[in-house]
Write a protein that holds these residues in place. Structure first.
Motif, PDB file in Angstrom:
ATOM      1  N   GLU A  38       0.826  -1.211   0.000  1.00  0.00           N
ATOM      2  CA  GLU A  38       0.000   0.000   0.000  1.00  0.00           C
ATOM      3  C   GLU A  38       0.853   1.251   0.000  1.00  0.00           C
ATOM      4  O   GLU A  38       1.631   1.494   0.932  1.00  0.00           O
ATOM      5  CB  GLU A  38      -0.925   0.017   1.227  1.00  0.00           C
ATOM      6  N   THR A  39       0.722   2.051  -1.045  1.00  0.00           N
ATOM      7  CA  THR A  39       1.487   3.302  -1.099  1.00  0.00           C
ATOM      8  C   THR A  39       0.656   4.475  -0.598  1.00  0.00           C
ATOM      9  O   THR A  39       1.199   5.432  -0.084  1.00  0.00           O
ATOM     10  CB  THR A  39       1.949   3.591  -2.541  1.00  0.00           C
ATOM     11  N   LEU A  40      -0.671   4.384  -0.766  1.00  0.00           N
ATOM     12  CA  LEU A  40      -1.560   5.397  -0.190  1.00  0.00           C
ATOM     13  C   LEU A  40      -2.639   4.669   0.590  1.00  0.00           C
ATOM     14  O   LEU A  40      -3.234   3.715   0.095  1.00  0.00           O
ATOM     15  CB  LEU A  40      -2.174   6.275  -1.287  1.00  0.00           C
ATOM     16  N   LEU A  53      -1.914  24.555  -2.107  1.00  0.00           N
ATOM     17  CA  LEU A  53      -1.694  23.572  -1.052  1.00  0.00           C
ATOM     18  C   LEU A  53      -0.353  22.892  -1.293  1.00  0.00           C
ATOM     19  O   LEU A  53      -0.056  22.490  -2.420  1.00  0.00           O
ATOM     20  CB  LEU A  53      -2.808  22.519  -1.059  1.00  0.00           C
ATOM     21  N   CYS A  54       0.468  22.818  -0.272  1.00  0.00           N
ATOM     22  CA  CYS A  54       1.727  22.082  -0.417  1.00  0.00           C
ATOM     23  C   CYS A  54       1.561  20.695   0.151  1.00  0.00           C
ATOM     24  O   CYS A  54       1.120  20.523   1.289  1.00  0.00           O
ATOM     25  CB  CYS A  54       2.874  22.800   0.283  1.00  0.00           C
ATOM     26  N   LEU A  55       1.920  19.716  -0.665  1.00  0.00           N
ATOM     27  CA  LEU A  55       1.919  18.330  -0.229  1.00  0.00           C
ATOM     28  C   LEU A  55       3.350  18.038   0.190  1.00  0.00           C
ATOM     29  O   LEU A  55       4.257  18.035  -0.637  1.00  0.00           O
ATOM     30  CB  LEU A  55       1.478  17.465  -1.406  1.00  0.00           C
ATOM     31  N   LEU A  56       3.520  17.866   1.483  1.00  0.00           N
ATOM     32  CA  LEU A  56       4.860  17.773   2.059  1.00  0.00           C
ATOM     33  C   LEU A  56       5.074  16.373   2.613  1.00  0.00           C
ATOM     34  O   LEU A  56       4.148  15.772   3.155  1.00  0.00           O
ATOM     35  CB  LEU A  56       4.965  18.817   3.185  1.00  0.00           C
ATOM     36  N   GLY A  57       6.292  15.874   2.492  1.00  0.00           N
ATOM     37  CA  GLY A  57       6.561  14.567   3.076  1.00  0.00           C
ATOM     38  C   GLY A  57       7.917  14.075   2.642  1.00  0.00           C
ATOM     39  O   GLY A  57       8.455  14.545   1.631  1.00  0.00           O
ATOM     40  N   PRO A  58       8.482  13.119   3.380  1.00  0.00           N
ATOM     41  CA  PRO A  58       9.790  12.596   3.006  1.00  0.00           C
ATOM     42  C   PRO A  58       9.705  11.790   1.717  1.00  0.00           C
ATOM     43  O   PRO A  58       8.609  11.460   1.252  1.00  0.00           O
ATOM     44  CB  PRO A  58      10.177  11.703   4.189  1.00  0.00           C
ATOM     45  N   SER A  61       6.991   8.846   0.508  1.00  0.00           N
ATOM     46  CA  SER A  61       5.760   8.908   1.305  1.00  0.00           C
ATOM     47  C   SER A  61       4.499   8.847   0.446  1.00  0.00           C
ATOM     48  O   SER A  61       3.401   8.732   0.976  1.00  0.00           O
ATOM     49  CB  SER A  61       5.757  10.166   2.191  1.00  0.00           C
ATOM     50  N   GLY A  62       4.646   8.977  -0.880  1.00  0.00           N
ATOM     51  CA  GLY A  62       3.480   8.811  -1.754  1.00  0.00           C
ATOM     52  C   GLY A  62       3.016  10.098  -2.441  1.00  0.00           C
ATOM     53  O   GLY A  62       1.952  10.118  -3.060  1.00  0.00           O
ATOM     54  N   LYS A  63       3.814  11.149  -2.364  1.00  0.00           N
ATOM     55  CA  LYS A  63       3.414  12.452  -2.923  1.00  0.00           C
ATOM     56  C   LYS A  63       3.201  12.386  -4.432  1.00  0.00           C
ATOM     57  O   LYS A  63       2.172  12.802  -4.948  1.00  0.00           O
ATOM     58  CB  LYS A  63       4.484  13.526  -2.596  1.00  0.00           C
ATOM     59  N   THR A  64       4.200  11.831  -5.119  1.00  0.00           N
ATOM     60  CA  THR A  64       4.103  11.762  -6.578  1.00  0.00           C
ATOM     61  C   THR A  64       2.931  10.882  -6.996  1.00  0.00           C
ATOM     62  O   THR A  64       2.181  11.214  -7.911  1.00  0.00           O
ATOM     63  CB  THR A  64       5.430  11.242  -7.168  1.00  0.00           C
ATOM     64  N   THR A  65       2.754   9.775  -6.296  1.00  0.00           N
ATOM     65  CA  THR A  65       1.651   8.873  -6.624  1.00  0.00           C
ATOM     66  C   THR A  65       0.307   9.601  -6.510  1.00  0.00           C
ATOM     67  O   THR A  65      -0.552   9.471  -7.386  1.00  0.00           O
ATOM     68  CB  THR A  65       1.685   7.637  -5.694  1.00  0.00           C
ATOM     69  N   LEU A  66       0.137  10.390  -5.463  1.00  0.00           N
ATOM     70  CA  LEU A  66      -1.126  11.116  -5.288  1.00  0.00           C
ATOM     71  C   LEU A  66      -1.335  12.123  -6.428  1.00  0.00           C
ATOM     72  O   LEU A  66      -2.447  12.261  -6.944  1.00  0.00           O
ATOM     73  CB  LEU A  66      -1.148  11.819  -3.923  1.00  0.00           C
ATOM     74  N   LEU A  67      -0.275  12.810  -6.838  1.00  0.00           N
ATOM     75  CA  LEU A  67      -0.391  13.755  -7.961  1.00  0.00           C
ATOM     76  C   LEU A  67      -0.740  13.019  -9.250  1.00  0.00           C
ATOM     77  O   LEU A  67      -1.555  13.491 -10.046  1.00  0.00           O
ATOM     78  CB  LEU A  67       0.919  14.511  -8.204  1.00  0.00           C
ATOM     79  N   ILE A  69      -2.352  10.303  -9.592  1.00  0.00           N
ATOM     80  CA  ILE A  69      -3.763   9.899  -9.542  1.00  0.00           C
ATOM     81  C   ILE A  69      -4.648  11.093  -9.900  1.00  0.00           C
ATOM     82  O   ILE A  69      -5.579  10.978 -10.697  1.00  0.00           O
ATOM     83  CB  ILE A  69      -4.117   9.321  -8.146  1.00  0.00           C
ATOM     84  N   ALA A  70      -4.315  12.256  -9.347  1.00  0.00           N
ATOM     85  CA  ALA A  70      -5.107  13.462  -9.651  1.00  0.00           C
ATOM     86  C   ALA A  70      -5.035  13.795 -11.141  1.00  0.00           C
ATOM     87  O   ALA A  70      -6.016  14.210 -11.749  1.00  0.00           O
ATOM     88  CB  ALA A  70      -4.626  14.635  -8.807  1.00  0.00           C
ATOM     89  N   ALA A  71      -3.857  13.594 -11.721  1.00  0.00           N
ATOM     90  CA  ALA A  71      -3.679  13.927 -13.136  1.00  0.00           C
ATOM     91  C   ALA A  71      -4.320  12.881 -14.043  1.00  0.00           C
ATOM     92  O   ALA A  71      -4.516  13.131 -15.229  1.00  0.00           O
ATOM     93  CB  ALA A  71      -2.188  14.054 -13.455  1.00  0.00           C
ATOM     94  N   GLY A  72      -4.601  11.711 -13.502  1.00  0.00           N
ATOM     95  CA  GLY A  72      -5.246  10.663 -14.302  1.00  0.00           C
ATOM     96  C   GLY A  72      -4.265   9.737 -14.996  1.00  0.00           C
ATOM     97  O   GLY A  72      -4.636   9.003 -15.898  1.00  0.00           O
ATOM     98  N   ILE A  73      -2.995   9.761 -14.576  1.00  0.00           N
ATOM     99  CA  ILE A  73      -2.033   8.865 -15.214  1.00  0.00           C
ATOM    100  C   ILE A  73      -1.673   7.689 -14.310  1.00  0.00           C
ATOM    101  O   ILE A  73      -0.768   6.931 -14.582  1.00  0.00           O
ATOM    102  CB  ILE A  73      -0.751   9.611 -15.671  1.00  0.00           C
ATOM    103  N   GLU A  74      -2.403   7.580 -13.208  1.00  0.00           N
ATOM    104  CA  GLU A  74      -2.231   6.451 -12.298  1.00  0.00           C
ATOM    105  C   GLU A  74      -3.629   6.204 -11.729  1.00  0.00           C
ATOM    106  O   GLU A  74      -4.397   7.150 -11.567  1.00  0.00           O
ATOM    107  CB  GLU A  74      -1.257   6.867 -11.181  1.00  0.00           C
TER     108      GLU A  74
END
Ligand code: ADP
Ligand code: MG
Length: 367
Positions: A38-40, A53-58, A61-67, A69-74
């Motif tokens: 599980e990545t998210l 909004l800043c998505l912050l994390g080491p 942590s899953g930041k790119t994956t969340l983006l 998904i929002a963009a529709g390429i995951e």
């Protein structure tokens, strides 16, 4: 390469700067996995219209994956995405990326090297006629202050200019939501401050709802209306930079925003006692094991009436600040302090310290 700013463009601008209307974007219970891991893990987050909004994390942590998904390429394994309250994507059905009005600017902002800035900025404008696309691309270049470089190729630009050109390409289609993945990571650190604030003005002017990914808490504080802090695929805290800095929910959040000394103690009669002194702990039950965290910057040199005595073990000049490593009675571990240069005599060894209570945080120990 010196294209004269088009006089007609200015007039056009007046009619067209309405841009897209800012939209809200809601992530509802988003889960995602790679190869069974599980990545998210259930992301619930709403980005308000026009908000940065800043998505912050080491890292990881899953930041790119969340983006993505929002963009529709995951695709997420569970949960839905809502744009202005309309479901645009669930595990069963999904609006294709190009229909979402969501723009994505990648980490290395790769401009197409064989295309001029104008061609780069026109790239996503396929729905328009060629002359409309040109006008809109020029407008975007103008927004970022590069209208005179429309015919230039990317390699002629400095890093900061390339970043702005990539931003122009991302805002040219007037996305309702703009996603930026670590947009400043490739830049020289002294350039970053200026480029970040320039970017912020451009985002404000474009009035796009924006999510900016970063692993740098200072960057997030500089840019964000709100920060969402991610750890291991879960949101740990969402709020203004000030809220996260001053009222962190846990040790992870606190340590993401500043360097900390962490000592341990048990609550006794509503107090916790450590080598750093005694602190009020009434909100915890007696016997609870606590992490007592003190910011390096929460320590100052006392002019008499200190809270603590210490011996200077090492000191390092850092310009405005000096980093001290200090031995204190009752602690086997050295503690660290960041103090203003000039506050401590060159030959100081045994000193008194003051602790700012606002820089002390108590958390229930997780171990
Ligand atoms: P971040 O952007 O916060 O660094 P990512 O979203 O890139 O994090 O990655 C989250 C997790 O997913 C990490 O553990 C990473 O190793 C994993 N991951 C990312 N991309 C892939 C992939 N294509 N295949 C398998 N695992 C991946
Ligand atoms: Mg990433």
């Amino acid at each position: 390469m010196n294209i004269k700013p088009d006089q007609n463009l200015a007039k056009d601008t007046k009619q067209k700067t309405g841009v897209s209307f800012a939209a809200s974007l809601e992530f509802r219970n988003i889960h995602h996995e790679y190869n069974g891991k599980e990545t998210l893990q259930g992301i619930n987050l709403t980005v308000e219209p026009g908000e940065v909004l800043c998505l912050l994390g080491p890292s990881g942590s899953g930041k790119t994956t969340l983006l993505r998904i929002a963009a529709g390429i995951e695709t997420q394994s569970q949960g839905s995405l809502f744009l202005n309250g309309q479901e645009i994507c669930s595990p069963k059905s999904s609006l294709p990326p190009e229909k979402r009005g969501i723009g994505l600017m990648f980490q290395d902002f790769a401009l197409f090297p064989h295309m001029t800035l104008l061609e780069n900025a026109k790239f996503g404008l396929t729905a328009l006629s060629s002359s409309q696309a040109k006008d809109q691309a020029l407008l975007a270049l103008k927004r970022v202050g590069l209208e005179n470089y429309a015919d230039a190729y990317p390699h002629l630009l400095s890093g900061g200019e390339q970043q702005r050109a990539a931003l122009a390409r991302a805002i040219a289609p007037r996305p309702a939501v703009l996603l930026m993945d670590e947009p400043f990571s490739g830049l020289d650190s002294r350039l970053k401050d200026t480029i970040r604030s320039d970017t912020l003005s451009i985002l404000r002017e474009a009035r796009a709802t924006s999510i900016v990914v970063t692993h740098d808490a200072e960057e997030a504080m500089q840019m964000a209306d709100r920060i969402a802090l991610l750890r291991d695929g879960k949101l740990v805290q969402v709020g203004t930079g000030r809220e996260l800095y001053e009222q962190p929910n846990d040790l992870f959040t606190a340590s993401f925003f500043s360097d900390l000394n962490v000592l341990h103690g048990r609550v006794k009669n509503g107090q916790v006692e450590t080598a750093l002194g005694q602190f009020d702990a009434k909100r915890f039950n007696d016997g609870t094991k606590l992490d007592v965290a003190l910011r390096h910057s929460g320590i100052t040199v006392a002019k008499g009436q200190g809270d603590l005595v210490a011996r200077v073990v090492t000191r390092r000049f850092m310009g405005r600040l000096e980093q001290l490593r200090l031995a204190i009675p009752g602690s086997e571990e050295l503690i660290s302090a960041s103090i203003r240069v000039g506050h401590l005599a060159a030959n100081a060894t045994d000193i008194e310290l003051k602790i700012d209570k606002r820089d002390v945080f108590l958390f229930e120990s997780q171990s």
